[in-house]
Design a protein around this motif. Structure first.
Motif: not given
Ligand SMILES: Cc1cc2nc3c(=O)[nH]c(=O)nc-3n(C[C@H](O)[C@H](O)[C@H](O)COP(=O)(O)OP(=O)(O)OC[C@H]3O[C@@H](n4cnc5c(N)ncnc54)[C@H](O)[C@@H]3O)c2cc1C
Length: 619
Positions: A237-264
């Motif tokens: 099911t839902q195999m069309e539902n691929r994911i694209v991530l917005c992340r820091f360029k080149d290292g793909y470092g996570p942004v969750g803590a930046y948005f949520l905790h650091l409020k960047t």
């Protein structure tokens, strides 16, 4: 074939993949199946395997029910909103109502959890996330699995499922090979739980050449979780539902803590809040979904992608304000150290100190997964007490093949499970698998030696192909008689990238391109019969490629079937640019006929169980 020794194991529960879901399944299988024989087979080494290998800085799914922070209903509404309406609410609710107990076990097992000094509760990063010192997350859950299993097999890649020859559509085990010894392994089992992670590297990655392993999703996740069930005719099911991530360029470092905790926050090259600029245009495409709170992830991606196409890039994360606070600066760096060290290295190499320079963001190539913010995967039965008849056929998390269960990235329709929810889903699947055995549903399974021998020949064929064809190499790796796994992989990635909505086309595709993509994938499938492997490592690469190619076919079929753009920002159907709730407010389900290799697709209703139940209670 004689040089590849054959080993047989007979067991009750076979867990394929010892990542988060697989360790959860192995642990729970022992709880319910005290006297059962439980085996977990892992392609790498379960101490450091899967998407959590390097560690995590946050557990992204924790309700906090004991403190009244969130209820399972809230999580269902959240996942439904983020997926533009398309989730299996029975599965999501079931996971959410059990996930806290999983996290409490992690705490007991010694996972260092951060605490809120004022309240004593787990420290929240966001509404659903709690913060951990998670470098050792994987070894800790692996230990629980090791203490529970009769045997853990590391370094064995499972390539095929065995099927019962006495009853149609019932599983009989799995086979694979040891990548170090070259031995052939047959696991005859009453039940199989597939927990083999998602699929990276089916679309061409942004980082190619020597940087090719640098993807957001784990490069070793090769879609076995999908290919194994697809090959035996399980519904997906839902195999069309691929994911694209917005992340820091080149290292793909996570942004969750930046948005949520650091409020960047993000801005375009001119220092503007570009998301607002795209509001009217997005509303044209998806209607009121753009007014939902929080803004669905795909729609935030959409604004990013449109702004970049319009020339507003590069897009930056504004870190220079938050990093003036020494505590937040420390959190910002630590966030990478327990999880994505590579991002810190990339910044060092590019002379970026986020205290003084706002780092660039990017959108990734697409991946296929069922546990993060998208929900591709197998079509499974839900739990008895929650699921409507279309979603229930006897055993929780059982696929449409009897005795075959799934968890984590394998299971479709239930997004936002993350690490803790995947482990939880493994537990749910294992409990149901034990019940299936206790209900005597696995009696009389017949797996002949012929079936096992045929697979043995197929598995080692790439080694034979290479041995013969190497004599015809004309230069380097060029031979008229075989293709190498890397050549096949690059061909696959280009097809998916250029025809199925990858980065080359800014995630755009249409019916004609998909049709052409399917033709090219069919020819690739033919040529993969000629894939050659010069050693056991390349043999693994050959089978990873075959699994990726089959997964890709399924993704392309699904993308062609859904004639709308449900998730702008993940991909676009240029010939159906708008979200179309009148015709497509439904789940897509496919089945590949194992005899003909042809896919058939259908629409299945999406039931909004949570609020329907509440409406019923109110009336
Ligand atoms: C970059 C990234 C960041 C994430 N950040 C977070 C976060 O901060 N917080 C959070 O809670 N979650 C996070 N997640 C999500 C979490 O890691 C996944 O939801 C979870 O690992 C999925 O569990 P799984 O068991 O399905 O897959 P995995 O944990 O990936 O396990 C799959 C296992 O199967 C094995 N395998 C694959 N194929 C075969 C085969 N053919 N034979 C045998 N074994 C096989 C693999 O080696 C692997 O060990 C993140 C994921 C990624 C990719």
């Amino acid at each position: 074939m004689a040089k590849h020794k054959t080993h047989y194991e007979d067991c009750d529960v076979l867990v394929v993949g010892g990542g988060m879901a697989g360790t959860g399944a192995t642990f729970e299988a022992r709880h319910w199946g005290r006297d059962m024989k439980i085996i977990c087979v892992e392609k790498a080494n379960i101490d450091r395997s899967g998407a959590v290998a390097q560690g995590l800085y946050a557990i992204n799914c924790y309700m906090g029910m004991q403190w009244g922070e969130n209820q399972p209903e809230d999580h269902v509404r959240y996942a439904r909103n983020d997926l533009m309406g398309m989730v299996r609410e029975d599965l999501g609710y079931d996971m959410a109502r059990h996930v806290d107990s999983t996290v409490h076990m992690f705490d007991e097992w010694g996972l260092p959890m951060m605490k809120n000094e004022k309240t004593g509760r787990y420290l929240r990063e966001g509404k659903w996330q709690i913060m951990i010192h998670g470098e050792s997350y994987k070894p800790i859950v692996a230990e629980a699995a090791k203490k529970s299993a009769d045997k853990i097999y590391n370094r064995i890649m499972i390539t095929h499922l065995l099927m019962d020859e006495s009853q149609e559509s019932r599983v009989g085990g799995a086979v694979g090979f040891n990548m170090r010894t070259g031995d052939y392994h047959v696991f005859r089992s009453k039940t199989v739980i597939v927990a083999a992670g998602g699929a990276s590297h089916i679309f061409k990655p942004r980082a190619v050449g020597e940087g090719m392993g640098r993807t957001w999703y784990a490069p070793w996740s090769n879609g076995s979780a999908y290919a194994l069930p697809i090959a035996v005719g399980a519904k997906m099911t839902q195999m069309e539902n691929r994911i694209v991530l917005c992340r820091f360029k080149d290292g793909y470092g996570p942004v969750g803590a930046y948005f949520l905790h650091l409020k960047t926050y993000t801005q375009n090259a001119n220092g503007e809040n570009y998301e607002k600029k795209w509001y009217d245009q997005t509303k044209e495409l998806v209607g009121e979904y753009i007014d939902h709170h929080p803004t669905p992830t795909c729609l935030r991606n959409h604004a990013f992608i449109q702004e970049t196409i319009a020339g507003g890039g590069p897009i930056h994360m504004v870190t220079t304000e938050a990093f003036q606070d020494p505590h937040l600066e420390t959190v910002g760096w630590e966030n990478f150290l327990g999880m994505t060290v590579g991002q810190a290295v990339v910044w060092a190499s590019q002379n970026i100190d986020p205290k003084y320079t706002n780092p660039e963001l990017t959108t990734s190539e697409p991946y296929v997964m069922g546990s993060h913010a998208t929900c591709s995967g197998a079509w499974v039965s839900g739990p008895e007490d929650l699921s409507p008849p279309e979603y229930f056929w006897g055993y929780n998390r059982m696929l449409t093949i009897d005795g075959l269960f799934g968890a984590g990235d394998t299971v479709g329709g239930s997004a936002h499970k993350f690490s803790s929810g995947s482990f939880t889903e493994g537990r749910l699947a294992a409990k149901a698998a034990v019940k299936y055995i206790n209900d005597k549903k696995a009696e009389g399974i017949k797996v002949t030696d012929k079936q096992c021998e045929d697979f043995k020949v197929a598995i080692f064929k790439p080694l034979e192909t290479y041995q013969v064809a190497q004599n015809e190499i004309t230069g380097g790796t060029v031979s008229p008689s075989y293709i190498s796994p890397i050549q096949g992989l690059q061909r696959l990635q280009r097809i998916m990238d250029e025809y199925v909505g990858g980065i080359a086309t800014n995630y755009m595709t249409n019916g004609n391109m998909l049709k052409r993509g399917l033709e090219l994938l069919a020819w690739l499938e033919e040529d993969l019969e000629k894939v050659g492997a010069e050693d056991l490592h390349q043999l693994m690469r050959a089978w990873e490629l075959k699994h990726r190619a089959l997964t890709s076919q399924c993704v392309t079929e699904h993308t062609m079937f859904r004639e709308e753009t449900r998730w702008p920002g993940y991909y676009y159907r240029g010939d159906h640019m708008k979200l179309d709730d009148d015709n497509w407010h439904c789940l897509t389900v496919s089945r590949r006929d194992p005899k003909t290799g042809k896919f058939s697709l259908e629409k299945v209703p999406v039931y909004h169980i949570v609020d329907e139940n509440e409406k019923k209670k109110a009336s």
